[in-house]
Design an enzyme around this catalytic site. Structure first.
Site, PDB file in Angstrom:
ATOM      1  N   LEU A  70      -5.494 -10.182 -16.040  1.00 49.72           N
ATOM      2  CA  LEU A  70      -5.369 -10.495 -17.456  1.00 49.72           C
ATOM      3  C   LEU A  70      -4.154 -11.420 -17.622  1.00 49.72           C
ATOM      4  O   LEU A  70      -3.093 -11.145 -17.058  1.00 49.72           O
ATOM      5  CB  LEU A  70      -5.144  -9.216 -18.268  1.00 49.72           C
ATOM      6  CG  LEU A  70      -5.075  -9.464 -19.769  1.00 49.72           C
ATOM      7  CD1 LEU A  70      -6.474  -9.700 -20.342  1.00 49.72           C
ATOM      8  CD2 LEU A  70      -4.419  -8.308 -20.489  1.00 49.72           C
TER       9      LEU A  70
ATOM     10  N   TYR B  87      -9.992  -5.387 -26.988  1.00 52.47           N
ATOM     11  CA  TYR B  87      -8.842  -4.832 -27.703  1.00 52.47           C
ATOM     12  C   TYR B  87      -7.607  -5.683 -27.474  1.00 52.47           C
ATOM     13  O   TYR B  87      -7.589  -6.569 -26.624  1.00 52.47           O
ATOM     14  CB  TYR B  87      -8.587  -3.383 -27.273  1.00 52.47           C
ATOM     15  CG  TYR B  87      -7.928  -3.217 -25.919  1.00 52.47           C
ATOM     16  CD1 TYR B  87      -8.626  -3.442 -24.737  1.00 52.47           C
ATOM     17  CD2 TYR B  87      -6.583  -2.847 -25.823  1.00 52.47           C
ATOM     18  CE1 TYR B  87      -8.016  -3.289 -23.497  1.00 52.47           C
ATOM     19  CE2 TYR B  87      -5.968  -2.682 -24.583  1.00 52.47           C
ATOM     20  CZ  TYR B  87      -6.689  -2.904 -23.425  1.00 52.47           C
ATOM     21  OH  TYR B  87      -6.085  -2.755 -22.203  1.00 52.47           O
TER      22      TYR B  87
ATOM     23  N   GLU C 241      -2.797  -7.039 -10.067  1.00 54.89           N
ATOM     24  CA  GLU C 241      -1.910  -6.659 -11.176  1.00 54.89           C
ATOM     25  C   GLU C 241      -1.782  -5.143 -11.207  1.00 54.89           C
ATOM     26  O   GLU C 241      -2.361  -4.452 -10.372  1.00 54.89           O
ATOM     27  CB  GLU C 241      -2.437  -7.203 -12.502  1.00 54.89           C
ATOM     28  CG  GLU C 241      -3.816  -6.697 -12.866  1.00 54.89           C
ATOM     29  CD  GLU C 241      -4.372  -7.299 -14.159  1.00 54.89           C
ATOM     30  OE1 GLU C 241      -3.596  -7.748 -15.015  1.00 54.89           O
ATOM     31  OE2 GLU C 241      -5.615  -7.283 -14.300  1.00 54.89           O
TER      32      GLU C 241
ATOM     33  N   LYS D  59     -10.033  -8.953 -22.119  1.00 48.26           N
ATOM     34  CA  LYS D  59      -9.374  -7.668 -22.394  1.00 48.26           C
ATOM     35  C   LYS D  59     -10.388  -6.685 -22.985  1.00 48.26           C
ATOM     36  O   LYS D  59     -10.377  -6.407 -24.188  1.00 48.26           O
ATOM     37  CB  LYS D  59      -8.177  -7.892 -23.320  1.00 48.26           C
ATOM     38  CG  LYS D  59      -7.145  -6.758 -23.249  1.00 48.26           C
ATOM     39  CD  LYS D  59      -5.821  -7.195 -23.840  1.00 48.26           C
ATOM     40  CE  LYS D  59      -4.829  -6.063 -24.002  1.00 48.26           C
ATOM     41  NZ  LYS D  59      -4.483  -5.360 -22.773  1.00 48.26           N
TER      42      LYS D  59
HETATM   43  N1  PDD Z   1      -2.053  -3.681 -21.329  1.00 50.39           N
HETATM   44  N2  PDD Z   1      -2.881  -6.490 -17.219  1.00 50.39           N
HETATM   45  C1  PDD Z   1      -3.595  -5.466 -17.726  1.00 50.39           C
HETATM   46  C2  PDD Z   1      -4.713  -4.909 -16.925  1.00 50.39           C
HETATM   47  C3  PDD Z   1      -3.253  -4.952 -19.004  1.00 50.39           C
HETATM   48  O1  PDD Z   1      -3.967  -3.948 -19.519  1.00 50.39           O
HETATM   49  C4  PDD Z   1      -2.153  -5.507 -19.715  1.00 50.39           C
HETATM   50  C5  PDD Z   1      -1.759  -5.013 -21.080  1.00 50.39           C
HETATM   51  C6  PDD Z   1      -1.445  -6.564 -19.120  1.00 50.39           C
HETATM   52  C7  PDD Z   1      -0.260  -7.215 -19.790  1.00 50.39           C
HETATM   53  O2  PDD Z   1      -0.646  -7.946 -20.936  1.00 50.39           O
HETATM   54  P1  PDD Z   1       0.377  -8.144 -22.156  1.00 50.39           P
HETATM   55  O3  PDD Z   1       1.625  -8.682 -21.571  1.00 50.39           O
HETATM   56  O4  PDD Z   1      -0.309  -9.102 -23.031  1.00 50.39           O
HETATM   57  O5  PDD Z   1       0.584  -6.782 -22.779  1.00 50.39           O
HETATM   58  C8  PDD Z   1      -1.842  -7.045 -17.882  1.00 50.39           C
HETATM   59  C9  PDD Z   1      -1.813  -3.117 -22.638  1.00 50.39           C
HETATM   60  C10 PDD Z   1      -0.367  -3.065 -23.005  1.00 50.39           C
HETATM   61  C11 PDD Z   1      -2.500  -1.773 -22.708  1.00 50.39           C
HETATM   62  O6  PDD Z   1      -3.604  -1.683 -22.192  1.00 50.39           O
HETATM   63  O7  PDD Z   1      -1.954  -0.833 -23.281  1.00 50.39           O
END
Ligand code: PDD
Length: 285
Positions: free
Chosen positions: A207, A33, A182, A149
């Site tokens: 991620l 996703y 994270e 992801k």
């Molecule tokens: N989550 N780490 C994890 C485990 C994440 O699920 C996300 C993003 C990030 C940050 O990635 P980005 O900056 O590309 O949004 C880091 C999204 C927002 C979610 O699951 O809703």
């Protein structure tokens, strides 16, 4: 206002937006996703989100079900139908519907695509950033490829729930060496007592956030010092500032970790400045 979703080629009212019970996403979390921010009804960093989606698909060996151009059109249409000014758009691609069997389904099986969008409350997010959030630490018990992801988010779900039940907003995962990986759905950062920004190197243990990449651009432009390395929980307790980054929250200050105040227990100047200047470094389309 009625909501709409895109499901496998059709724009449908939310109540009719359904996938089959034998979708492999439902049965095996066999899918990936993306979440992209929408601001001024435009997509923020669409190109980078699509590049990461492409990479996630390749890593789990799902052939892209449509071109990047076509997917961009679908995302925009879902944003338009739902009249999103500020919010998020979500795209999920799974290995499709097939009789339950762990091995890949027959090659002609079409991946399933779902796109949804929803508004976020800008005033509420702003207020949250001005106050800062509390996080707790939890053992990182995820699989070894969280750089992909995938929709398999059970450890993240349990970590977030534990955070809420313990009066915090989010959880920071800590690996077996005592180093922070994270947050449950965001990247983790600290600013050391010496004023150096630190975030973990983007290997298989985190991620590679798009927001993280944009924040690096902002840091470089501002001439701040940054180190891409793992940091311990103890280092985080002693940090001057801490924050998390994600598409839905951009830069969100962390003011306590496991009940201990970070710095003076208020959002710090570095996180606040990065949040304020964030959109100078993004691409809107
Ligand atoms: N989550 N780490 C994890 C485990 C994440 O699920 C996300 C993003 C990030 C940050 O990635 P980005 O900056 O590309 O949004 C880091 C999204 C927002 C979610 O699951 O809703």
């Amino acid at each position: 206002m009625s909501r709409y979703a895109y499901v496998n080629g059709r724009y449908l009212p939310f109540r009719d937006a359904k996938v089959h019970i034998e979708d492999r996403g439902y049965q095996f979390s066999d899918g990936v996703y993306e979440v992209c921010e929408v601001r001024g009804s435009r997509l923020i960093d669409e190109r980078r989100h699509f590049e990461r989606l492409q990479r996630s698909l390749t890593e789990i060996r799902i052939a892209p079900p449509m071109s990047v151009r076509a997917l961009g059109i679908v995302l925009r249409e879902v944003v338009r139908l739902n009249r999103i000014g500020y919010g998020i758009v979500y795209v999920q691609i799974t290995r499709g519907v097939a009789r339950r069997d762990h091995a890949f389904p027959p090659p002609q099986t079409l991946p399933s695509i779902v796109v949804t969008a929803r508004s976020l409350n800008m005033a509420r997010n702003k207020a949250l950033a001005e106050k800062g959030i509390a996080v707790i630490s939890v053992p990182d018990n995820r699989w070894g490829r969280v750089d992909i992801k995938t929709i398999g988010l059970l450890p993240n779900v349990l970590a977030r729930q534990e955070a809420i039940e313990r009066g915090a907003r989010d959880a920071w995962f800590v690996d077996k060496d005592g180093k922070v990986t994270e947050a449950s759905s965001a990247n983790a950062w600290i600013v050391t007592a010496g004023g150096v920004l630190v975030t973990r190197r983007a290997d298989h243990a985190i991620l590679r956030g798009i927001t993280r990449t944009v924040v690096f651009d902002a840091i470089k432009a501002k001439g701040l010092s940054v180190e891409e390395r793992a940091f311990t929980l103890e280092e985080a307790y002693r940090a001057r500032e801490a924050f998390i980054t994600s598409a839905s929250q951009i830069v969100l200050p962390v003011v306590t970790i496991d009940g201990q105040a970070v710095g003076d227990g208020k959002p710090g100047p570095v996180a606040t400045a990065l949040r304020r200047e964030y959109y100078r470094y993004t691409e809107a389309s």
